[in-house]
Enzyme design. Structure first.
Site, PDB file in Angstrom:
ATOM      1  N   ARG A  64       1.406  -1.250   0.478  1.00  0.00           N
ATOM      2  CA  ARG A  64      -0.008  -0.367   0.118  1.00  0.00           C
ATOM      3  C   ARG A  64       0.699   1.288   0.001  1.00  0.00           C
ATOM      4  NH1 ARG A  64      -2.674   2.915   4.532  1.00  0.00           N
ATOM      5  NH2 ARG A  64      -3.849   4.486   3.424  1.00  0.00           N
ATOM      6  N   ASP A 121      -3.089   5.174  -2.614  1.00  0.00           N
ATOM      7  CA  ASP A 121      -4.676   5.165  -2.596  1.00  0.00           C
ATOM      8  C   ASP A 121      -5.073   6.625  -3.268  1.00  0.00           C
ATOM      9  OD1 ASP A 121      -4.169   3.943  -0.045  1.00  0.00           O
ATOM     10  OD2 ASP A 121      -4.913   5.635   1.260  1.00  0.00           O
ATOM     11  N   GLY A 183     -13.866   6.255   9.311  1.00  0.00           N
ATOM     12  CA  GLY A 183     -13.231   5.315  10.011  1.00  0.00           C
ATOM     13  C   GLY A 183     -12.098   6.440  11.364  1.00  0.00           C
ATOM     14  N   ASN A 184     -11.452   6.272  11.572  1.00  0.00           N
ATOM     15  CA  ASN A 184     -10.696   7.472  12.063  1.00  0.00           C
ATOM     16  C   ASN A 184     -10.778   8.194  11.009  1.00  0.00           C
ATOM     17  OD1 ASN A 184      -9.915   6.803  14.802  1.00  0.00           O
ATOM     18  ND2 ASN A 184      -8.350   5.327  14.079  1.00  0.00           N
ATOM     19  N   ARG A 258     -17.471   5.367  19.607  1.00  0.00           N
ATOM     20  CA  ARG A 258     -18.409   4.718  20.401  1.00  0.00           C
ATOM     21  C   ARG A 258     -18.190   5.944  21.757  1.00  0.00           C
ATOM     22  NH1 ARG A 258     -13.951   0.156  18.884  1.00  0.00           N
ATOM     23  NH2 ARG A 258     -12.991   1.494  18.330  1.00  0.00           N
ATOM     24  N   GLU A 333      -8.561  -3.333   2.554  1.00  0.00           N
ATOM     25  CA  GLU A 333      -8.034  -2.602   1.326  1.00  0.00           C
ATOM     26  C   GLU A 333      -6.858  -3.382   1.074  1.00  0.00           C
ATOM     27  OE1 GLU A 333      -8.407   0.094   4.238  1.00  0.00           O
ATOM     28  OE2 GLU A 333      -7.555   1.603   2.695  1.00  0.00           O
TER      29      GLU A 333
HETATM   30  P1  ADP Z   1      -8.905   3.357  10.185  1.00  0.00           P
HETATM   31  O1  ADP Z   1      -9.459   4.535   9.995  1.00  0.00           O
HETATM   32  O2  ADP Z   1      -7.956   4.243  11.403  1.00  0.00           O
HETATM   33  O3  ADP Z   1      -8.828   2.349   9.415  1.00  0.00           O
HETATM   34  P2  ADP Z   1     -11.386   1.895  11.072  1.00  0.00           P
HETATM   35  O4  ADP Z   1     -11.862   1.723  10.025  1.00  0.00           O
HETATM   36  O5  ADP Z   1     -10.899   0.942  11.628  1.00  0.00           O
HETATM   37  O6  ADP Z   1     -10.175   2.959  11.111  1.00  0.00           O
HETATM   38  O7  ADP Z   1     -12.424   3.582  12.312  1.00  0.00           O
HETATM   39  C1  ADP Z   1     -11.362   3.211  13.205  1.00  0.00           C
HETATM   40  C2  ADP Z   1     -13.167   4.092  14.180  1.00  0.00           C
HETATM   41  O8  ADP Z   1     -14.008   3.460  14.201  1.00  0.00           O
HETATM   42  C3  ADP Z   1     -13.027   4.340  15.515  1.00  0.00           C
HETATM   43  O9  ADP Z   1     -11.707   5.499  16.028  1.00  0.00           O
HETATM   44  C4  ADP Z   1     -13.845   4.477  15.980  1.00  0.00           C
HETATM   45  O10 ADP Z   1     -14.375   5.738  16.159  1.00  0.00           O
HETATM   46  C5  ADP Z   1     -14.817   4.223  15.250  1.00  0.00           C
HETATM   47  N1  ADP Z   1     -15.093   2.638  15.618  1.00  0.00           N
HETATM   48  C6  ADP Z   1     -15.111   1.362  15.968  1.00  0.00           C
HETATM   49  N2  ADP Z   1     -15.854   0.541  16.453  1.00  0.00           N
HETATM   50  C7  ADP Z   1     -17.130   1.088  16.646  1.00  0.00           C
HETATM   51  C8  ADP Z   1     -18.445   0.882  16.468  1.00  0.00           C
HETATM   52  N3  ADP Z   1     -19.108  -0.500  17.437  1.00  0.00           N
HETATM   53  N4  ADP Z   1     -18.832   1.846  17.166  1.00  0.00           N
HETATM   54  C9  ADP Z   1     -19.071   3.097  16.477  1.00  0.00           C
HETATM   55  N5  ADP Z   1     -18.158   3.682  15.733  1.00  0.00           N
HETATM   56  C10 ADP Z   1     -16.825   2.447  16.315  1.00  0.00           C
END
Ligand code: ADP
Length: 347
Positions: A64, A121, A183-184, A258, A333
């Site tokens: 990646r 990306d 996500g983040n 969360r 991904e």
């Molecule tokens: P990245 O963008 O780093 O790949 P992810 O896609 O794993 O990260 O997303 C991470 C974020 O997802 C966490 O910071 C949190 O806010 C959110 N998250 C994870 N599980 C849950 C859940 N069950 N409910 C709500 N938000 C969640």
């Protein structure tokens, strides 16, 4: 074909090992090493830890790479020139491209006789029309410094758009899809006939949606104003927008959805953070509906998108027409990288 997929950060390497053939995709192993530069000396040592665990015959490696600039329109076999160009775009992705380069060069030394493929990306966005990627600033800044919208998370958006077409049992060439990676980092993409025609992240991943700690869209005039009022330099201002804003900045509690959902009934600002997050997504869904003329599906993915179906339904409630499918699709991904690697190696 056994394909190792590597996703490198500055202090970690994530990996997945797949067995891919024309008719089957199997995940054989996955994991990560972290604390590189601390407990683990460097990326080479990290890679050796990963490879030592594998009693397997890896036939290709997919890497990646976050930033392929305006050069890499598709995934590509890595040679000396590829490495040089990825290095040139390190300036635009200082946190991401350098660790990828370290992992690429070390893994090519350890596994010199097999093809290594880079999956970017940014590639998915290289076919966006110019009116979507040119900023309304003096044009020479685009010509001189390549300042334009690049878009990020492309591998995830491309993967879930493809999965959505499979679920809808229609060719992607017939579909208008809005994909939301929450996500983040959070981004949203308009995918028409399988091509990204616009996306919310820009010159850097800071633009667009409200994210965990990133502001997304703001009036740029706020930046010098804050710098003056708070007596901070440009690095501190950027730190504020990248690391102290978004869900964390609004709620004052957490960047983690969360935590905010737990607090929303008793804490006004937690509720406010979720509302502003949702409102921004609605605005983008509305504008991408307008530029595509119609929408067949809105897809949610990423940690928030995959785990909060009620919130996703609420977001779509008044902005998405009743005949539009709302889909929640887990992203992968690494699988997309393995598929690209397989098809490039197989020619
Ligand atoms: P990245 O963008 O780093 O790949 P992810 O896609 O794993 O990260 O997303 C991470 C974020 O997802 C966490 O910071 C949190 O806010 C959110 N998250 C994870 N599980 C849950 C859940 N069950 N409910 C709500 N938000 C969640």
């Amino acid at each position: 074909m056994e394909i190792l997929v590597l996703n490198s950060g500055s202090s970690s390497i994530k990996y997945k090992l797949f067995d891919i053939s024309g008719h089957e995709e199997r995940l054989l192993d996955k994991g990560f090493v972290e604390r590189i530069g601390d407990k683990i000396k460097d990326h080479r040592e990290g890679l050796n830890i990963i490879l030592d665990k594998m009693d397997t015959k890896i036939e290709a490696v997919g890497h990646r790479v976050v930033h392929g600039g305006n050069v890499f329109k598709v995934s590509t076999v890595i040679d000396a020139r590829t490495i040089e160009i990825i290095g040139e775009f390190s300036e635009l992705a200082p946190l991401h491209n350098p660790p990828s380069l370290l992992t690429i060069s070390e893994s090519m030394k350890i596994l010199p006789d097999i093809p290594h493929v880079a999956v970017f990306d940014t590639s998915f966005y290289q076919e966006m029309p110019a009116h979507a990627y040119i900023y309304a600033i003096p044009y020479r800044l685009y010509e001189q410094y390549k300042i334009r919208r690049y878009g990020f998370h492309g591998t995830s958006h491309r993967y879930v758009a493809g999965q959505a077409a499979g679920i809808l049992k229609r060719p992607i060439s017939e579909l208008c899809i809005i994909t939301c990676h929450l996500g983040n980092g959070c981004s949203i993409t308009a995918v028409k006939s399988g091509r990204a025609i616009d996306t919310s992240m820009g010159f850097t991943p800071l633009e667009g949606l409200v994210m965990g700690t990133c502001s997304g869209d703001i009036d740029p005039a706020i930046i010098p104003y804050i710098m003056e009022k708070e007596n901070i330099d440009v690095d501190a201002a950027m730190d504020l927008l990248n690391k102290k804003s978004g869900l964390l900045g609004i709620s004052g509690i957490s960047n983690d959805m969360r935590e905010l959902i737990k607090a929303k009934d008793t804490d006004k600002r937690a509720r406010f953070a979720i509302d502003i997050f949702s409102y921004r997504i609605k605005k983008y869904i509305g504008s991408y509906t307008a530029i595509m003329g119609r929408v067949d599906a809105v897809v949610f993915t990423g940690g928030i998108g995959e785990n909060q179906p009620e919130l996703m339904k609420e977001i779509c409630h008044d902005v998405v027409a009743h005949d539009v499918k709302v889909l929640i699709i887990p992203t992968d991904e690494e699988l997309m990288i393995a598929r690209d690697t397989y098809s490039i190696v197989k020619g």
